[in-house]
Scaffold this motif. Structure first.
Motif, PDB file in Angstrom:
ATOM      1  N   ARG A   1       3.119   4.033 -11.860  1.00 25.76           N
ATOM      2  CA  ARG A   1       3.749   3.256 -12.928  1.00 25.76           C
ATOM      3  C   ARG A   1       4.249   4.190 -14.037  1.00 25.76           C
ATOM      4  O   ARG A   1       5.385   4.070 -14.509  1.00 25.76           O
ATOM      5  N   LYS A   2       3.403   5.158 -14.414  1.00 32.77           N
ATOM      6  CA  LYS A   2       3.791   6.118 -15.466  1.00 32.77           C
ATOM      7  C   LYS A   2       4.959   6.991 -15.015  1.00 32.77           C
ATOM      8  O   LYS A   2       5.904   7.227 -15.764  1.00 32.77           O
ATOM      9  N   GLU A   3       4.877   7.502 -13.793  1.00 31.73           N
ATOM     10  CA  GLU A   3       5.917   8.418 -13.299  1.00 31.73           C
ATOM     11  C   GLU A   3       7.246   7.691 -13.114  1.00 31.73           C
ATOM     12  O   GLU A   3       8.304   8.237 -13.446  1.00 31.73           O
ATOM     13  N   ILE A   4       7.215   6.468 -12.630  1.00 35.09           N
ATOM     14  CA  ILE A   4       8.459   5.691 -12.474  1.00 35.09           C
ATOM     15  C   ILE A   4       9.077   5.446 -13.857  1.00 35.09           C
ATOM     16  O   ILE A   4      10.286   5.563 -14.043  1.00 35.09           O
ATOM     17  N   GLY A   5       8.236   5.165 -14.844  1.00 37.78           N
ATOM     18  CA  GLY A   5       8.726   4.952 -16.209  1.00 37.78           C
ATOM     19  C   GLY A   5       9.359   6.206 -16.793  1.00 37.78           C
ATOM     20  O   GLY A   5      10.350   6.140 -17.533  1.00 37.78           O
ATOM     21  N   LEU A   6       8.790   7.370 -16.452  1.00 35.63           N
ATOM     22  CA  LEU A   6       9.320   8.642 -16.961  1.00 35.63           C
ATOM     23  C   LEU A   6      10.650   8.989 -16.293  1.00 35.63           C
ATOM     24  O   LEU A   6      11.605   9.394 -16.954  1.00 35.63           O
ATOM     25  N   TRP A   7      10.712   8.849 -14.986  1.00 34.87           N
ATOM     26  CA  TRP A   7      11.886   9.298 -14.222  1.00 34.87           C
ATOM     27  C   TRP A   7      12.987   8.242 -14.150  1.00 34.87           C
ATOM     28  O   TRP A   7      14.160   8.578 -13.948  1.00 34.87           O
ATOM     29  N   PHE A   8      12.623   6.974 -14.267  1.00 33.70           N
ATOM     30  CA  PHE A   8      13.608   5.884 -14.158  1.00 33.70           C
ATOM     31  C   PHE A   8      13.471   4.944 -15.352  1.00 33.70           C
ATOM     32  O   PHE A   8      13.197   3.752 -15.185  1.00 33.70           O
ATOM     33  N   PRO A   9      13.687   5.459 -16.584  1.00 35.79           N
ATOM     34  CA  PRO A   9      13.514   4.612 -17.762  1.00 35.79           C
ATOM     35  C   PRO A   9      14.509   3.447 -17.777  1.00 35.79           C
ATOM     36  O   PRO A   9      14.271   2.428 -18.415  1.00 35.79           O
ATOM     37  N   GLU A  10      15.617   3.606 -17.047  1.00 37.48           N
ATOM     38  CA  GLU A  10      16.644   2.553 -16.986  1.00 37.48           C
ATOM     39  C   GLU A  10      16.271   1.453 -15.998  1.00 37.48           C
ATOM     40  O   GLU A  10      16.967   0.444 -15.890  1.00 37.48           O
ATOM     41  N   GLY A  11      15.171   1.655 -15.248  1.00 37.27           N
ATOM     42  CA  GLY A  11      14.760   0.660 -14.252  1.00 37.27           C
ATOM     43  C   GLY A  11      15.297   1.019 -12.872  1.00 37.27           C
ATOM     44  O   GLY A  11      16.023   1.998 -12.707  1.00 37.27           O
ATOM     45  N   VAL A  12      14.948   0.212 -11.892  1.00 37.80           N
ATOM     46  CA  VAL A  12      15.360   0.490 -10.516  1.00 37.80           C
ATOM     47  C   VAL A  12      16.069  -0.736  -9.943  1.00 37.80           C
ATOM     48  O   VAL A  12      16.102  -1.802 -10.568  1.00 37.80           O
TER      49      VAL A  12
ATOM     50  N   ASN B   1       0.809  -1.237   0.000  1.00 36.29           N
ATOM     51  CA  ASN B   1       0.000   0.000   0.000  1.00 36.29           C
ATOM     52  C   ASN B   1       0.835   1.277   0.000  1.00 36.29           C
ATOM     53  O   ASN B   1       0.415   2.304   0.545  1.00 36.29           O
ATOM     54  N   VAL B   2       2.026   1.224  -0.610  1.00 37.84           N
ATOM     55  CA  VAL B   2       2.934   2.376  -0.501  1.00 37.84           C
ATOM     56  C   VAL B   2       2.367   3.640  -1.174  1.00 37.84           C
ATOM     57  O   VAL B   2       2.674   4.756  -0.747  1.00 37.84           O
ATOM     58  N   VAL B   3       1.509   3.484  -2.202  1.00 35.86           N
ATOM     59  CA  VAL B   3       0.973   4.685  -2.856  1.00 35.86           C
ATOM     60  C   VAL B   3       0.094   5.458  -1.868  1.00 35.86           C
ATOM     61  O   VAL B   3       0.305   6.653  -1.614  1.00 35.86           O
ATOM     62  N   THR B   4      -0.885   4.770  -1.298  1.00 34.44           N
ATOM     63  CA  THR B   4      -1.819   5.431  -0.378  1.00 34.44           C
ATOM     64  C   THR B   4      -1.133   5.849   0.918  1.00 34.44           C
ATOM     65  O   THR B   4      -1.315   6.972   1.400  1.00 34.44           O
ATOM     66  N   THR B   5      -0.316   4.954   1.461  1.00 39.10           N
ATOM     67  CA  THR B   5       0.353   5.283   2.726  1.00 39.10           C
ATOM     68  C   THR B   5       1.374   6.403   2.510  1.00 39.10           C
ATOM     69  O   THR B   5       1.517   7.290   3.362  1.00 39.10           O
ATOM     70  N   GLY B   6       2.040   6.378   1.353  1.00 35.74           N
ATOM     71  CA  GLY B   6       2.984   7.455   1.031  1.00 35.74           C
ATOM     72  C   GLY B   6       2.284   8.808   1.006  1.00 35.74           C
ATOM     73  O   GLY B   6       2.797   9.802   1.515  1.00 35.74           O
TER      74      GLY B   6
ATOM     75  N   ALA C   1      -1.911   7.458  -7.471  1.00 34.87           N
ATOM     76  CA  ALA C   1      -2.570   6.166  -7.735  1.00 34.87           C
ATOM     77  C   ALA C   1      -1.517   5.204  -8.281  1.00 34.87           C
ATOM     78  O   ALA C   1      -0.455   5.632  -8.752  1.00 34.87           O
ATOM     79  N   VAL C   2      -1.820   3.918  -8.222  1.00 33.84           N
ATOM     80  CA  VAL C   2      -0.870   2.900  -8.695  1.00 33.84           C
ATOM     81  C   VAL C   2      -0.536   3.127 -10.176  1.00 33.84           C
ATOM     82  O   VAL C   2       0.624   3.019 -10.585  1.00 33.84           O
ATOM     83  N   GLU C   3      -1.547   3.490 -10.966  1.00 32.81           N
ATOM     84  CA  GLU C   3      -1.323   3.697 -12.396  1.00 32.81           C
ATOM     85  C   GLU C   3      -0.439   4.932 -12.650  1.00 32.81           C
ATOM     86  O   GLU C   3       0.447   4.895 -13.500  1.00 32.81           O
ATOM     87  N   SER C   4      -0.684   6.023 -11.912  1.00 32.32           N
ATOM     88  CA  SER C   4       0.188   7.187 -12.126  1.00 32.32           C
ATOM     89  C   SER C   4       1.596   6.890 -11.613  1.00 32.32           C
ATOM     90  O   SER C   4       2.580   7.380 -12.183  1.00 32.32           O
TER      91      SER C   4
END
Ligand code: CMP
Length: 143
Positions: A124-135, A79-84, A119-122
Protein backbone atom coordinates in the motif's frame (compact mmCIF):
# COMPACT_ATOMS: atom_id res chain seq x y z
CA UNK A 1 -8.74 -7.11 -4.32
CA UNK A 2 -5.15 -7.35 -3.08
CA UNK A 3 -2.46 -5.41 -4.91
CA UNK A 4 1.34 -5.49 -4.85
CA UNK A 5 4.13 -3.27 -6.09
CA UNK A 6 6.70 -4.89 -8.38
CA UNK A 7 9.79 -3.13 -9.77
CA UNK A 8 12.11 -4.51 -12.44
CA UNK A 9 15.48 -3.09 -11.38
CA UNK A 10 18.05 -1.53 -13.76
CA UNK A 11 19.89 -4.84 -14.29
CA UNK A 12 16.63 -6.57 -15.27
CA UNK A 13 15.88 -3.82 -17.80
CA UNK A 14 19.44 -3.77 -19.21
CA UNK A 15 19.47 -7.55 -19.60
CA UNK A 16 16.23 -7.55 -21.57
CA UNK A 17 14.15 -9.38 -18.97
CA UNK A 18 11.12 -7.05 -18.98
CA UNK A 19 8.96 -9.16 -21.28
CA UNK A 20 9.91 -12.41 -19.54
CA UNK A 21 9.04 -11.00 -16.10
CA UNK A 22 5.74 -9.42 -17.15
CA UNK A 23 4.85 -12.68 -18.90
CA UNK A 24 5.33 -14.69 -15.71
CA UNK A 25 2.88 -12.50 -13.79
CA UNK A 26 0.40 -12.46 -16.68
CA UNK A 27 0.53 -16.23 -17.20
CA UNK A 28 -0.05 -16.79 -13.49
CA UNK A 29 -3.32 -14.93 -13.94
CA UNK A 30 -2.65 -11.66 -12.12
CA UNK A 31 -3.98 -8.38 -13.52
CA UNK A 32 -1.67 -5.53 -14.50
CA UNK A 33 -3.09 -2.34 -12.97
CA UNK A 34 -0.23 0.13 -13.41
CA UNK A 35 3.03 0.26 -15.35
CA UNK A 36 5.66 2.94 -15.88
CA UNK A 37 9.21 3.03 -17.27
CA UNK A 38 11.25 5.68 -15.52
CA UNK A 39 14.50 6.81 -13.92
CA UNK A 40 14.33 7.66 -10.23
CA UNK A 41 16.62 10.08 -8.43
CA UNK A 42 18.55 9.54 -5.22
CA UNK A 43 15.96 11.15 -2.94
CA UNK A 44 13.19 8.97 -4.36
CA UNK A 45 15.25 5.76 -4.09
CA UNK A 46 16.14 6.65 -0.49
CA UNK A 47 12.46 7.09 0.27
CA UNK A 48 11.52 3.76 -1.31
CA UNK A 49 14.20 1.95 0.72
CA UNK A 50 13.88 4.13 3.88
CA UNK A 51 13.41 1.05 6.09
CA UNK A 52 16.91 -0.10 5.10
CA UNK A 53 18.71 3.21 5.72
CA UNK A 54 20.78 1.80 8.60
CA UNK A 55 22.04 -1.18 6.57
CA UNK A 56 25.67 -1.19 5.42
CA UNK A 57 24.57 -1.88 1.83
CA UNK A 58 22.08 1.06 1.74
CA UNK A 59 24.25 3.51 -0.27
CA UNK A 60 25.18 0.82 -2.79
CA UNK A 61 21.53 -0.21 -3.09
CA UNK A 62 20.46 3.38 -3.82
CA UNK A 63 23.30 3.77 -6.41
CA UNK A 64 22.13 0.56 -8.08
CA UNK A 65 18.48 1.62 -8.29
CA UNK A 66 19.33 5.02 -9.79
CA UNK A 67 21.88 3.57 -12.25
CA UNK A 68 19.33 3.18 -15.06
CA UNK A 69 15.63 3.03 -15.85
CA UNK A 70 13.32 0.73 -13.92
CA UNK A 71 9.86 -0.69 -14.67
CA UNK A 72 7.41 0.04 -11.85
CA UNK A 73 4.21 -1.99 -11.80
CA UNK A 74 1.09 -2.67 -9.78
CA UNK A 75 -0.31 -6.21 -10.01
CA UNK A 76 -3.61 -7.32 -8.58
CA UNK A 77 -5.11 -10.65 -7.59
CA UNK A 78 -5.85 -13.06 -4.77
CA UNK A 79 -2.82 -13.34 -2.43
CA UNK A 80 -0.73 -11.43 -4.98
CA UNK A 81 1.74 -10.14 -2.34
CA UNK A 82 2.75 -13.58 -1.08
CA UNK A 83 2.42 -15.34 -4.43
CA UNK A 84 4.33 -12.52 -6.13
CA UNK A 85 7.21 -13.07 -3.68
CA UNK A 86 7.14 -16.78 -4.56
CA UNK A 87 7.31 -16.00 -8.27
CA UNK A 88 10.24 -13.67 -7.59
CA UNK A 89 12.17 -16.04 -5.29
CA UNK A 90 14.31 -15.45 -2.19
CA UNK A 91 16.08 -12.08 -1.87
CA UNK A 92 19.49 -13.71 -2.15
CA UNK A 93 19.68 -15.45 -5.55
CA UNK A 94 21.94 -18.05 -3.90
CA UNK A 95 18.82 -19.21 -2.03
CA UNK A 96 16.24 -18.69 -4.82
CA UNK A 97 14.79 -21.88 -6.22
CA UNK A 98 15.13 -22.63 -9.93
CA UNK A 99 11.87 -21.64 -11.62
CA UNK A 100 11.70 -18.37 -9.71
CA UNK A 101 12.76 -15.15 -11.42
CA UNK A 102 15.83 -14.66 -9.24
CA UNK A 103 16.57 -18.39 -9.25
CA UNK A 104 16.60 -18.36 -13.04
CA UNK A 105 18.19 -14.99 -13.78
CA UNK A 106 20.30 -13.72 -10.87
CA UNK A 107 23.49 -14.64 -9.00
CA UNK A 108 24.29 -11.68 -6.74
CA UNK A 109 22.11 -10.26 -3.92
CA UNK A 110 23.27 -6.79 -4.97
CA UNK A 111 21.96 -7.36 -8.54
CA UNK A 112 18.80 -9.34 -7.93
CA UNK A 113 16.76 -8.09 -10.93
CA UNK A 114 13.42 -7.37 -9.26
CA UNK A 115 11.71 -6.03 -6.15
CA UNK A 116 8.33 -7.08 -4.75
CA UNK A 117 6.48 -5.75 -1.71
CA UNK A 118 6.95 -7.96 1.34
CA UNK A 119 3.51 -7.38 2.94
CA UNK A 120 0.09 -5.90 2.14
CA UNK A 121 0.91 -2.79 4.19
CA UNK A 122 4.25 -2.17 2.46
CA UNK A 123 2.50 -2.73 -0.89
CA UNK A 124 0.00 0.00 0.00
CA UNK A 125 2.83 2.40 0.92
CA UNK A 126 4.94 1.57 -2.15
CA UNK A 127 2.00 1.89 -4.56
CA UNK A 128 1.21 5.28 -3.00
CA UNK A 129 4.83 6.40 -3.47
CA UNK A 130 5.26 5.19 -7.05
CA UNK A 131 1.70 5.76 -8.33
CA UNK A 132 0.43 8.85 -6.48
CA UNK A 133 -1.91 9.51 -9.44
CA UNK A 134 -3.60 6.13 -8.90
CA UNK A 135 -3.81 3.09 -11.15
CA UNK A 136 -6.08 1.78 -13.87
CA UNK A 137 -9.42 0.37 -12.91
CA UNK A 138 -10.31 -2.76 -14.79
CA UNK A 139 -10.78 -6.31 -13.56
CA UNK A 140 -9.65 -9.43 -15.31
CA UNK A 141 -12.48 -11.92 -15.76
CA UNK A 142 -10.00 -14.61 -14.59
CA UNK A 143 -10.30 -13.60 -10.94
P1 CMP B 1 14.60 -5.97 -2.55
O1 CMP B 1 13.58 -7.04 -2.65
O2 CMP B 1 14.51 -4.81 -3.47
O3 CMP B 1 14.60 -5.43 -1.04
C1 CMP B 1 15.72 -4.84 -0.46
C2 CMP B 1 16.93 -4.95 -1.31
O4 CMP B 1 18.14 -4.75 -0.62
C3 CMP B 1 17.05 -6.37 -1.84
O5 CMP B 1 16.04 -6.63 -2.77
C4 CMP B 1 18.47 -6.36 -2.36
O6 CMP B 1 18.55 -5.74 -3.65
C5 CMP B 1 19.15 -5.45 -1.34
N1 CMP B 1 19.93 -6.21 -0.37
C6 CMP B 1 19.47 -6.95 0.66
N2 CMP B 1 20.49 -7.49 1.34
C7 CMP B 1 21.63 -7.08 0.71
C8 CMP B 1 23.00 -7.30 0.94
N3 CMP B 1 23.42 -8.04 1.96
N4 CMP B 1 23.89 -6.71 0.10
C9 CMP B 1 23.46 -5.93 -0.92
N5 CMP B 1 22.15 -5.69 -1.19
C10 CMP B 1 21.25 -6.26 -0.38
Amino acid sequence: MEQTFIMIKPDGVQRGLVGEIIGRFEKKGFSLKGLKFLNVDQAFAEKHYADLSSKPFFNGLVEYIISGPVVAMVWEGKNVVTTGRKIIGATNPADSAPGTIRGDFAIDIGRNVIHGSDAVESARKEIGLWFPEGVANWSSSLQ
